[in-house]
Design a protein around this motif. Structure first.
Motif, PDB file in Angstrom:
ATOM      1  N   SER A   1      52.665  -5.381  73.807  1.00 26.74           N
ATOM      2  CA  SER A   1      53.596  -4.319  74.210  1.00 26.74           C
ATOM      3  C   SER A   1      53.902  -4.350  75.705  1.00 26.74           C
ATOM      4  CB  SER A   1      52.981  -2.958  73.848  1.00 26.74           C
ATOM      5  OG  SER A   1      53.777  -1.897  74.345  1.00 26.74           O
ATOM      6  N   ASP A   2      55.157  -4.030  76.016  1.00 29.19           N
ATOM      7  CA  ASP A   2      55.561  -3.814  77.404  1.00 29.19           C
ATOM      8  C   ASP A   2      54.960  -2.489  77.863  1.00 29.19           C
ATOM      9  OD1 ASP A   2      56.771  -4.080  79.820  1.00 29.19           O
ATOM     10  OD2 ASP A   2      58.755  -3.451  79.114  1.00 29.19           O
ATOM     11  N   ILE A   3      54.770  -2.345  79.165  1.00 31.67           N
ATOM     12  CA  ILE A   3      54.219  -1.089  79.670  1.00 31.67           C
ATOM     13  C   ILE A   3      55.322  -0.072  79.933  1.00 31.67           C
ATOM     14  CG2 ILE A   3      53.061  -0.007  81.642  1.00 31.67           C
ATOM     15  CD1 ILE A   3      51.208  -2.342  81.806  1.00 31.67           C
ATOM     16  N   LYS A   4      56.392  -0.524  80.610  1.00 29.47           N
ATOM     17  CA  LYS A   4      57.444   0.407  81.006  1.00 29.47           C
ATOM     18  C   LYS A   4      58.511   0.450  79.919  1.00 29.47           C
ATOM     19  CE  LYS A   4      60.311   1.652  84.969  1.00 29.47           C
ATOM     20  NZ  LYS A   4      60.758   1.264  86.324  1.00 29.47           N
ATOM     21  N   MET A   5      58.579   1.602  79.180  1.00 30.41           N
ATOM     22  CA  MET A   5      59.548   1.778  78.095  1.00 30.41           C
ATOM     23  C   MET A   5      59.976   3.243  78.060  1.00 30.41           C
ATOM     24  SD  MET A   5      57.863  -0.403  74.943  1.00 30.41           S
ATOM     25  CE  MET A   5      56.375   0.589  74.975  1.00 30.41           C
ATOM     26  N   PRO A   6      61.167   3.520  77.560  1.00 32.51           N
ATOM     27  CA  PRO A   6      61.635   4.907  77.447  1.00 32.51           C
ATOM     28  C   PRO A   6      60.930   5.640  76.308  1.00 32.51           C
ATOM     29  CG  PRO A   6      63.247   3.408  76.479  1.00 32.51           C
ATOM     30  CD  PRO A   6      62.205   2.543  77.126  1.00 32.51           C
ATOM     31  N   GLY A   7      60.890   6.969  76.378  1.00 37.38           N
ATOM     32  CA  GLY A   7      60.336   7.779  75.293  1.00 37.38           C
ATOM     33  C   GLY A   7      58.831   7.884  75.367  1.00 37.38           C
ATOM     34  N   MET A   8      58.160   6.779  75.148  1.00 39.84           N
ATOM     35  CA  MET A   8      56.697   6.684  75.237  1.00 39.84           C
ATOM     36  C   MET A   8      56.381   5.334  75.827  1.00 39.84           C
ATOM     37  SD  MET A   8      53.763   6.631  72.219  1.00 39.84           S
ATOM     38  CE  MET A   8      54.204   8.218  71.531  1.00 39.84           C
ATOM     39  N   ASN A   9      55.792   5.313  77.032  1.00 39.18           N
ATOM     40  CA  ASN A   9      55.528   4.015  77.661  1.00 39.18           C
ATOM     41  C   ASN A   9      54.304   3.338  77.033  1.00 39.18           C
ATOM     42  OD1 ASN A   9      53.108   4.857  78.982  1.00 39.18           O
ATOM     43  ND2 ASN A   9      54.332   5.776  80.641  1.00 39.18           N
ATOM     44  N   GLY A  10      54.029   2.125  77.471  1.00 36.07           N
ATOM     45  CA  GLY A  10      52.957   1.336  76.879  1.00 36.07           C
ATOM     46  C   GLY A  10      51.589   1.969  77.015  1.00 36.07           C
ATOM     47  N   MET A  11      51.294   2.586  78.181  1.00 41.39           N
ATOM     48  CA  MET A  11      49.979   3.181  78.384  1.00 41.39           C
ATOM     49  C   MET A  11      49.801   4.419  77.507  1.00 41.39           C
ATOM     50  SD  MET A  11      48.529   1.079  80.253  1.00 41.39           S
ATOM     51  CE  MET A  11      47.028   2.004  80.112  1.00 41.39           C
ATOM     52  N   GLU A  12      50.873   5.181  77.330  1.00 40.33           N
ATOM     53  CA  GLU A  12      50.790   6.349  76.439  1.00 40.33           C
ATOM     54  C   GLU A  12      50.561   5.910  74.993  1.00 40.33           C
ATOM     55  OE1 GLU A  12      53.715   9.487  78.826  1.00 40.33           O
ATOM     56  OE2 GLU A  12      54.589   8.033  77.424  1.00 40.33           O
ATOM     57  N   LEU A  13      51.221   4.807  74.624  1.00 42.51           N
ATOM     58  CA  LEU A  13      51.033   4.259  73.278  1.00 42.51           C
ATOM     59  C   LEU A  13      49.587   3.803  73.079  1.00 42.51           C
ATOM     60  CD1 LEU A  13      52.246   3.317  70.564  1.00 42.51           C
ATOM     61  CD2 LEU A  13      52.790   1.126  71.661  1.00 42.51           C
ATOM     62  N   VAL A  14      49.039   3.089  74.085  1.00 43.09           N
ATOM     63  CA  VAL A  14      47.651   2.636  74.006  1.00 43.09           C
ATOM     64  C   VAL A  14      46.699   3.826  73.843  1.00 43.09           C
ATOM     65  CG1 VAL A  14      45.762   1.555  75.277  1.00 43.09           C
ATOM     66  CG2 VAL A  14      48.023   0.502  75.281  1.00 43.09           C
ATOM     67  N   SER A  15      46.930   4.865  74.676  1.00 41.28           N
ATOM     68  CA  SER A  15      46.070   6.039  74.653  1.00 41.28           C
ATOM     69  C   SER A  15      46.063   6.697  73.271  1.00 41.28           C
ATOM     70  CB  SER A  15      46.538   7.042  75.707  1.00 41.28           C
ATOM     71  OG  SER A  15      45.807   8.237  75.597  1.00 41.28           O
ATOM     72  N   LYS A  16      47.235   6.849  72.693  1.00 42.82           N
ATOM     73  CA  LYS A  16      47.367   7.517  71.397  1.00 42.82           C
ATOM     74  C   LYS A  16      46.750   6.676  70.271  1.00 42.82           C
ATOM     75  CE  LYS A  16      50.868   9.964  68.665  1.00 42.82           C
ATOM     76  NZ  LYS A  16      50.211  11.265  68.779  1.00 42.82           N
ATOM     77  N   ILE A  17      47.021   5.367  70.288  1.00 45.05           N
ATOM     78  CA  ILE A  17      46.541   4.483  69.212  1.00 45.05           C
ATOM     79  C   ILE A  17      45.025   4.302  69.288  1.00 45.05           C
ATOM     80  CG2 ILE A  17      46.586   2.116  68.328  1.00 45.05           C
ATOM     81  CD1 ILE A  17      48.974   3.886  67.555  1.00 45.05           C
TER      82      ILE A  17
ATOM     83  N   LEU B   1      49.095  -6.356  76.968  1.00 43.33           N
ATOM     84  CA  LEU B   1      50.141  -5.623  77.678  1.00 43.33           C
ATOM     85  C   LEU B   1      50.948  -6.546  78.584  1.00 43.33           C
ATOM     86  CD1 LEU B   1      48.269  -2.312  78.603  1.00 43.33           C
ATOM     87  CD2 LEU B   1      49.852  -2.732  76.700  1.00 43.33           C
ATOM     88  N   LEU B   2      52.275  -6.331  78.587  1.00 44.82           N
ATOM     89  CA  LEU B   2      53.199  -7.055  79.464  1.00 44.82           C
ATOM     90  C   LEU B   2      53.623  -6.108  80.574  1.00 44.82           C
ATOM     91  CD1 LEU B   2      55.475  -8.591  76.654  1.00 44.82           C
ATOM     92  CD2 LEU B   2      53.447  -9.613  77.694  1.00 44.82           C
ATOM     93  N   SER B   3      53.578  -6.584  81.788  1.00 43.29           N
ATOM     94  CA  SER B   3      53.944  -5.694  82.893  1.00 43.29           C
ATOM     95  C   SER B   3      54.646  -6.467  83.998  1.00 43.29           C
ATOM     96  CB  SER B   3      52.695  -5.000  83.462  1.00 43.29           C
ATOM     97  OG  SER B   3      51.832  -5.955  84.034  1.00 43.29           O
ATOM     98  N   GLY B   4      55.540  -5.733  84.693  1.00 43.45           N
ATOM     99  CA  GLY B   4      56.152  -6.297  85.890  1.00 43.45           C
ATOM    100  C   GLY B   4      55.161  -6.180  87.039  1.00 43.45           C
ATOM    101  N   PHE B   5      55.491  -6.852  88.167  1.00 46.38           N
ATOM    102  CA  PHE B   5      54.579  -6.875  89.310  1.00 46.38           C
ATOM    103  C   PHE B   5      54.291  -5.463  89.814  1.00 46.38           C
ATOM    104  CE2 PHE B   5      53.589  -7.165  93.827  1.00 46.38           C
ATOM    105  CZ  PHE B   5      52.520  -8.053  93.786  1.00 46.38           C
ATOM    106  N   ALA B   6      55.325  -4.612  89.800  1.00 45.73           N
ATOM    107  CA  ALA B   6      55.192  -3.253  90.342  1.00 45.73           C
ATOM    108  C   ALA B   6      54.364  -2.350  89.434  1.00 45.73           C
ATOM    109  CB  ALA B   6      56.579  -2.654  90.557  1.00 45.73           C
ATOM    110  N   GLU B   7      54.253  -2.739  88.165  1.00 47.73           N
ATOM    111  CA  GLU B   7      53.520  -1.887  87.212  1.00 47.73           C
ATOM    112  C   GLU B   7      52.093  -2.352  86.991  1.00 47.73           C
ATOM    113  OE1 GLU B   7      56.115  -3.045  84.229  1.00 47.73           O
ATOM    114  OE2 GLU B   7      57.820  -2.207  85.277  1.00 47.73           O
ATOM    115  N   PHE B   8      51.641  -3.379  87.716  1.00 42.51           N
ATOM    116  CA  PHE B   8      50.356  -3.972  87.414  1.00 42.51           C
ATOM    117  C   PHE B   8      49.185  -3.049  87.756  1.00 42.51           C
ATOM    118  CE2 PHE B   8      47.170  -7.435  87.305  1.00 42.51           C
ATOM    119  CZ  PHE B   8      47.553  -7.998  86.092  1.00 42.51           C
ATOM    120  N   HIS B   9      49.473  -1.972  88.495  1.00 41.40           N
ATOM    121  CA  HIS B   9      48.397  -1.017  88.780  1.00 41.40           C
ATOM    122  C   HIS B   9      47.941  -0.292  87.512  1.00 41.40           C
ATOM    123  CE1 HIS B   9      52.117   1.372  88.910  1.00 41.40           C
ATOM    124  NE2 HIS B   9      51.364   2.399  88.544  1.00 41.40           N
TER     125      HIS B   9
END
Length: 513
Positions: free
Chosen positions: A54-70, A81-89
C-alpha cells in the motif's frame, strides 16, 4: 500461495506493479486492487489477503490509518508500504504496528520482488512456528495422562514429601490442588483378568467420576483420587454405577475400597487406609464396597495400634500366604542391614511384641513367656523360624474365627433349604433375599464351604426327598412327588432330573423295589 492486495491512488503505479510482477513465480496470487484506503479496507474484509502492498499518502484513509485499523482487527496481515521521500518519517510510526518493509518511490521491480519474498518468508516462518506449537501441544496432550499417572504413583508410593510432589504438579499443570478435600478409591477385579480389563475399568471410572483429579493402575489395582466435594453418598452411587457398567460388558465382579475424606496433602495416608480396607475383603466378602467404617468395629474391639506394616493387616485378615511373604521380606531387610547382633536381636524382639498384640488378650502372657527363646537364639534363621511358627498360629486363629462365622451362615442356609424344598421358588436369589446377602457372594461362599454348587445341592436334596417318599409308600403319584419335591406342576422335568441322579425314572424305581 499467499494472497496479495495492491493499494495506490495513482493508477499508473497500481497497474504497473500488477503487470510487471510474476506473482505465481513468487508463490503468490494478486487477488485485488484498490485506489484508496476506504476501498482497500472493504476488500481486505472480503478477501482476507496475506500481504497488502500500500501507498502511504492516499485520500479518504491514508496508508498509516489503514495499517492501524487492519492490525487491530486482522493482526496476521503483513504490510509493505510505499512512500515518497517526504513521507518516509511515517516509517517510525509504522514500526509500532509491526511493519518491517518500506519501499521508497520510485521503486523498481527487483525491490518489490525482494520485499514480497522477505514478507512471504516471514509468513512461512510464523506458520511453521504455529504448526510446531500445535504439534507440541498435541504431544503434550498425549503425554499428559502418563505424566499424571506417574505423579499419582509417586504421590502414594514414594517417600518424597506430598507437598513437594503436589507443588511440582501444580506448577507443570497450572492448577491448584493443595486445598482440595479428596477421597482415595481402589478397585480390585475378582477372578482372572488382564490389562484390557484394567484399561477399560479405568476408562469407565474416569467417565463416571467425571474427570477425577488423578487415576492410575498400581499393581493389580485401579486407583482414583476423586474430589470429595459431592460427599460420600454421591461417591458411593458412582462406585456402584462403575461396577454395574463394567459387569454388563465383562460379567466380572470387583471389590472397592474407599478411604475417608481428607486433605490431598494426606494422600499417602489415605491410600494406606484404602489398602487396609481392601485387605479385609478376605472375610468381608469379595464383590463389595469396603469403607473404614466397615472395619472400624473390629479395630475398636481390639483397641490396639498395629502401626503401618502390611504384615499386621494380613494377620488380622487370616491370610497366611501373604503374611508369610511380608515376614520373609522383613527378615530380608533386617539381614541386609548387618547391624550388630544385639541390635538385630532387639529389632526382632520388638517385631514379635508387635505381632502378639494382634492375638486375643488372654494369650498375651503365654506368648510373653516365650521371649526367652529369642534372647538365647544362636542365629537369625532360628529367630525367623520362631516368628514364622507363632505368626502362622495367630493368623490361623483369625482364619478359623472368620471361617466359623461363614460355616454358621451356611448351616442356616441348609436349614432354610430343607424347610423350603417343596417350594418351586427356591433358588439362590430367593435364599439371598431371605438372609439379606449378595447372591453372587452367597453362591461363592456356599461352594467354598460345601464343595458343591448351590443348585446342585438343592437338586440332590429334592431327589433324596422324592426317594424317601417312594420308600414310604408305593401308591404315591408321580405328579404328587414332583410337587412335594419342589418341581411344581412339571412331573416330566422331575422324571428327567430323577433319572439323571438315580439311573431310573420314578416309575422304574418304584417297580424295582
Amino acid at each position: 500461495m499467499y494472497k496479495v492486495l495492491l493499494v495506490d491512488d495513482e493508477r499508473i503505479i497500481l497497474e504497473g506493479i500488477s503487470k510487471i510482477i510474476e506473482w505465481e513465480k513468487l508463490h503468490t496470487m494478486l487477488v485485488g486492487k484498490a485506489t484508496n484506503g476506504i476501498e482497500a479496507y472493504q476488500l481486505i474484509v472480503d478477501l482476507q489477503p496475506d500481504i497488502v502492498i500500500s501507498d502511504i499518502k492516499m485520500p479518504g484513509m491514508n496508508g498509516m490509518e489503514l495499517v492501524s485499523k487492519i492490525k487491530e482487527e486482522y493482526p496476521h496481515i503483513h504490510f509493505i508500504l510505499l512512500s515518497g521521500f517526504a513521507e518516509f518519517h511515517y516509517a517510525q510510526k509504522g514500526m509500532e504496528y509491526g511493519v518491517k518493509h518500506y519501499l521508497l518511490k520510485p521503486c523498481n521491480e527487483n525491490q518489490i520482488i525482494e520485499a514480497i519474498q522477505q514478507t512471504s518468508s516471514e509468513i512461512r516462518m510464523k506458520e511453521k512456528k504455529e504448526h510446531y506449537l500445535i504439534q507440541m501441544k498435541k504431544k503434550m496432550e498425549t503425554v499428559q495422562p502418563f505424566v499424571k499417572k506417574q505423579l499419582l504413583t509417586e504421590l502414594v508410593t514414594s517417600k518424597k514429601s506430598e507437598k513437594k510432589v503436589l507443588a511440582y504438579y501444580e506448577r507443570i499443570f497450572h492448577t491448584k490442588l493443595e486445598d482440595k478435600q479428596i477421597c482415595v478409591v481402589l478397585f480390585h477385579l475378582e477372578g482372572d483378568f488382564n490389562y484390557e480389563h484394567l484399561f477399560m475399568l479405568e476408562n469407565v471410572g474416569n467417565d463416571i467420576f467425571e474427570s477425577p483429579i488423578l487415576s492410575s493402575n498400581i499393581g493389580e489395582h485401579i486407583l482414583f483420587i476423586v474430589d470429595a466435594k459431592s460427599g460420600q453418598d454421591e461417591l458411593q452411587e458412582r462406585m456402584k454405577q462403575i461396577r454395574k457398567n463394567f459387569s454388563l460388558v465383562y460379567e466380572m465382579d470387583m471389590t472397592v475400597a474407599v478411604s475417608r475424606i481428607g486433605s490431598i496433602t494426606l494422600t499417602r495416608k489415605l491410600y494406606q487406609e484404602a489398602l487396609e480396607c481392601l485387605s479385609h475383603r478376605f472375610y468381608l466378602g469379595e464383590g463389595s464396597i469396603i469403607t473404614k467404617k466397615d472395619i472400624q468395629q473390629e479395630q475398636e474391639i481390639d483397641s490396639l495400634d498395629f502401626g503401618d506394616l502390611p504384615l499386621f493387616l494380613e494377620i488380622k485378615s487370616g491370610n497366611w500366604a501373604k503374611a508369610e511373604g511380608e515376614m520373609n521380606e522383613i527378615f530380608e531387610q533386617i539381614s541386609a542391614k548387618r547391624d550388630p547382633i544385639h541390635l538385630t536381636r532387639t529389632h526382632i524382639i520388638q517385631l514379635f511384641l508387635s505381632i502378639i498384640q494382634v492375638c486375643c488378650a488372654k494369650s498375651l502372657s503365654d506368648y510373653m513367656g516365650k521371649i526367652s527363646f529369642l534372647l538365647e537364639a544362636k542365629s537369625i534363621q532360628a529367630m525367623k523360624e520362631f516368628l514364622l511358627y507363632h505368626t502362622k498360629e495367630i493368623t490361623f486363629t483369625y482364619y478359623d474365627k472368620h471361617k466359623s462365622s461363614q460355616s454358621h451362615v451356611i448351616e442356616q442356609i441348609k436349614e432354610l433349604i430343607n424347610k423350603e424344598l417343596s417350594n418351586p421358588a427356591l433358588s439362590l436369589k430367593w435364599v439371598a433375599t431371605q438372609v439379606y446377602m449378595n447372591a453372587d457372594y452367597l453362591g461363592k461362599l456356599f461352594k467354598q464351604e460345601t464343595g458343591e454348587k448351590f443348585s446342585t445341592y438343592v437338586t440332590r436334596m429334592r431327589v433324596n426327598k422324592a426317594l424317601e417318599e417312594i420308600e414310604k409308600t408305593d401308591e404315591i403319584k408321580i405328579f404328587t412327588l414332583a410337587e412335594m419335591s419342589g418341581f411344581g406342576d412339571n412331573p416330566q422335568y422331575f422324571s428327567q432330573v430323577f433319572k439323571k441322579h438315580t439311573g431310573y425314572t420314578p416309575s422304574e424305581y418304584k417297580n424295582a423295589r
